[in-house]
Design an enzyme around this catalytic site. Structure first.
Site, PDB file in Angstrom:
ATOM      1  N   ASP A  76       0.818  -1.207   0.000  1.00 21.87           N
ATOM      2  CA  ASP A  76       0.000   0.000   0.000  1.00 21.87           C
ATOM      3  C   ASP A  76       0.856   1.262   0.000  1.00 21.87           C
ATOM      4  O   ASP A  76       1.888   1.333   0.665  1.00 21.87           O
ATOM      5  CB  ASP A  76      -0.900  -0.022   1.239  1.00 21.87           C
ATOM      6  CG  ASP A  76      -1.773   1.212   1.363  1.00 21.87           C
ATOM      7  OD1 ASP A  76      -2.610   1.422   0.476  1.00 21.87           O
ATOM      8  OD2 ASP A  76      -1.623   1.954   2.349  1.00 21.87           O
ATOM      9  N   GLU A 122       1.441  -0.394  -5.137  1.00 23.38           N
ATOM     10  CA  GLU A 122       0.531   0.711  -5.436  1.00 23.38           C
ATOM     11  C   GLU A 122       1.383   1.975  -5.389  1.00 23.38           C
ATOM     12  O   GLU A 122       1.592   2.562  -4.337  1.00 23.38           O
ATOM     13  CB  GLU A 122      -0.604   0.790  -4.414  1.00 23.38           C
ATOM     14  CG  GLU A 122      -1.624   1.866  -4.777  1.00 23.38           C
ATOM     15  CD  GLU A 122      -2.297   2.505  -3.565  1.00 23.38           C
ATOM     16  OE1 GLU A 122      -3.295   3.218  -3.762  1.00 23.38           O
ATOM     17  OE2 GLU A 122      -1.803   2.335  -2.436  1.00 23.38           O
TER      18      GLU A 122
END
Length: 728
Positions: free
Chosen positions: A405, A458
């Site tokens: 993330d 990401e």
């Protein structure tokens, strides 16, 4: 050493301020003889029992009425194995003395933990069910180098920090203690007197199980056994494999209709996994399942990084869920959050009274966007904590890959910060060099220790080399979410079709950099929350056009180079944006066949077509697998391209993003023959207008688009076609 410690030392021990309890408690050889000292608050008598014959060899004197006992063992010179018979006000029990055991961490482990290169720190730190001298118990170990004293407290010692102070290993800052008789399922925390003399209660950073909010204690739990990899699961992650990911928030995929409560891991295994298999997805990606205190963070503010959340069941039940996915032929990816953590006082924040896990300077250690703290990647022990956690999920739960993330917030020191609000690196730049080293180290470790497992970034900037190997100056990820493609194409699809010709390049621009990284095309949860509306709501026009637009867009996406990811609900065109507090709108699929069923059937067929047609996935990460046929027809908003594999199999893809059918539309082909229409998003089966080419079309010896042959198509309105050249 004298038999009786000084009153000052006894006072420090009783008040919980003595940092070296092993120097006082337990059995010691002294000038006055063999002595045993014990700290037993509320006891009325303590006797030393010889473990060989279970006979009492001494009754200890009560030196202080707060529970300090001491006595010489007569006629004994050498230490021996013993236990303590303790008399309380209403009963007597035999207890094993934690202070008769030697050091627990070996020299090699201590060294590796100290320098941050221990591959599996979770095998030594935390709470481990252990047998020593035929005694079952738990070895506790926690890193808190600046604490004045650390004790284990739990429901096994009345949460009393005086009873079980730990030994400090000064060479590493790790505190350790073996407590016999503690067993699986018991609650515990660490009571620290921090560097400022303040008493704190902290959950175990390495706990394998934790209480669910609002409770915050750690649970003693067994370390899960290692999960072997197999060749099929490894090959399913390959660059030339069809990867279609179904992203899921376990708490809101489906809920019990009577009480809106979550499904358990077992119920999810029984319902979610068969659904994913039926829909043709190859992977499930779980939004973070680490224990976390705040439901609305969706798991992205974890504090139990090693503990699967108890919201849906036990760690063993979570592992059974992963096993069930593997038996169904589905790989499991896990959202992983190594970028920040919440500031709850019982967690990692100011763990020993200092900024131990976080950067001390708020310009480095405080995340303004999320009101969280940022890990100090320059500290070896913190890097070890995080990198070890990545390997833990793969080795101990069989996770096949991690989606990491917010990588941009990790690698840039000025991420979301104004001038003067960030600290440059040693070269004056904005990159977080130690964070970059951490990511490279983690990815390299996974590659070496768990070959075939993948990491997916990401990463929302143009940082170069995200998916290059670390030895080539890359970050070492296997794949990267293509955020630019997602934003561009959704911006295009939001336009009224009459205006799309002015935004034509938004659909083509992604092909200019499509092979600069190994990309995943992601329509994630971030696109359907916070007032963004659902994917269906982003489409313009009346209801028919909204569904037709979405079907055409999905067809374009599944044929475009790059692996695929869809957030739950998108596969049946949920009409409202996602709400983590309620189930998906499964009622939209009730009451007979409708447009939502049509989209659901299309996504299923896209997945199986993508998997079966090797031309659509074998060369996903190679420009040889793609070529444009129609790239500049902005007036008609038509796109056409060819996907191919290394053996020459081809699929021609044609998209029309206007509600006007294009009859007699000629597209060049390199090879003569029959072209079968293997997928048509305008099919009646998907609730389209059922316009098309009667299942196939023959080529003509008419040159077009720099090809010697061509086909003349009917391209339905708001539609994507797949045409496959059949063997001669």
């Amino acid at each position: 050493m004298s038999v009786l410690p000084s009153s000052t030392l006894i006072q420090q021990l009783l008040s919980g301020h003595h940092a070296d309890p092993f120097s006082i408690l337990g059995m010691h050889q002294t000038d006055g003889g063999l002595v045993v000292r014990a700290l037993m608050p509320d006891a009325t008598q303590v006797q030393v029992i010889d473990s060989k014959n279970q006979r009492a060899v001494a009754t200890l004197d009560q030196i202080d009425d707060r529970g300090f006992f001491c006595g010489i063992i007569p006629r004994r010179k050498n230490p021996f194995r013993y236990s303590l018979r303790v008399t309380w006000s209403d009963h007597t029990q035999i207890v094993e003395d934690p202070y008769r055991f030697g050091t627990l961490l070996g020299e090699v482990d201590n060294w590796l933990l100290n320098e941050g290169t221990h591959l599996r720190p979770y095998e030594r730190l935390g709470a481990h069910l252990t047998t020593i001298d035929d005694l079952d118990g738990v070895v506790f170990a926690v890193w808190a180098p600046n604490a004045q004293r650390v004790s284990v407290v739990g429901d096994f010692n009345f949460w009393d920090g005086r009873r079980n102070p730990m030994r400090l290993r000064t060479e590493s800052g790790i505190w350790e203690l073996f407590i016999p008789g503690v067993h699986s399922g018991q609650l515990y925390k660490y009571e620290l007197i921090d560097v400022h003399g303040v008493t704190q209660l902290k959950a175990d950073p390495y706990a394998f199980e934790a209480q669910m909010r609002p409770d915050t204690a750690s649970l003693v739990a067994p370390l899960p056994k290692k999960v072997p990899q197999n060749a099929r699961r490894r090959s399913a992650n390959d660059f030339n494999a069809p990867i279609s990911v179904y992203e899921v928030h376990l708490g809101s995929w489906r809920r019990h209709t009577d009480n809106n409560f979550w499904l358990s891991y077992q119920e999810l295994a029984d319902q979610l996994i068969p659904y994913v298999k039926e829909m043709g997805f190859t992977h499930i990606e779980l939004m973070p399942i680490n224990e976390h205190p705040f439901d609305a963070s969706w798991g992205y503010q974890p504090l139990g990084l090693y503990a699967p959340t108890r919201r849906f069941g036990t760690p063993a039940e979570f592992r059974a869920f992963v096993d069930a996915a593997h038996k169904a032929g589905i790989n499991v990816l896990l959202d992983w959050v190594p970028g920040h953590f919440p500031s709850d006082t019982w967690g990692l924040a100011q763990f020993d009274g200092t900024a131990l896990y976080e950067y001390a300077d708020p310009r480095e250690g405080y995340h303004q966007d999320w009101n969280t703290l940022i890990y100090n990647y320059g500290r070896y022990e913190v890097r070890n904590f995080l990198a070890g956690n990545a390997l833990y999920w793969m080795e101990r739960y069989g996770i096949d890959g991690l989606r990491v993330d917010a990588v941009a917030s990790i690698i840039y020191r000025d991420y979301s910060r104004a001038e003067g609000e960030w600290v440059p690196n040693c070269f004056g730049g904005n990159q977080n060099l130690e964070a970059i080293d951490f990511l490279r180290y983690t990815n390299q470790t996974i590659g070496q220790q768990r070959p075939g497992a993948i990491t997916v970034a990401e990463e929302s900037t143009d940082f170069a080399g995200v998916t290059l190997p670390p030895e080539n100056n890359g970050l070492g990820f296997h794949y990267k979410w293509n955020m630019g493609w997602m934003h561009d194409t959704l911006d295009y699809m939001k336009q009224d079709p009459v205006h799309r010709k002015y935004h034509h390049n938004k659909m083509t621009f992604g092909l200019l950099y499509a092979w600069s990284e190994n990309f995943v095309l992601a329509l994630s949860h971030d696109e359907v929350v916070h007032g963004k509306g659902s994917l269906l709501d982003k489409m313009p026009g009346d209801a028919w056009q909204k569904f037709a637009n979405l079907r055409a867009y999905y067809g374009f996406m599944w044929a475009h180079p790059g692996k695929k990811l869809m957030f739950m609900g998108g596969e049946f065109a949920q009409g409202r944006e996602w709400n983590h507090d309620s189930s998906l709108d499964w009622h939209l699929l009730e009451g007979g066949d409708n447009w939502h069923h049509g989209v659901q059937r299309l996504v299923r067929d896209l997945n199986f077509c993508y998997r079966e047609q090797t031309a659509l996935h074998r060369l996903d990460c190679d420009p040889a697998g793609f070529s444009w046929r129609v790239v500049d027809d902005n007036e008609n908003s038509v796109f056409a391209f060819v996907r191919r594999d290394e053996e020459g199999n081809e699929v021609l893809v044609v998209s029309n993003f206007t509600p006007v059918p294009r009859h007699h539309y000629r597209i060049g082909v390199e090879h003569p023959g029959s072209y079968s229409e293997i997928l048509n998003t305008d099919s009646h089966y998907y609730h389209g207008s059922n316009m098309g080419n009667q299942g196939g079309i023959e080529s003509q010896p008419i040159g077009s688009h720099q090809c010697p042959h061509s086909i003349e198509l009917t391209v339905p309105p708001l539609c994507t076609l797949y045409l496959k050249r059949e063997p001669a």
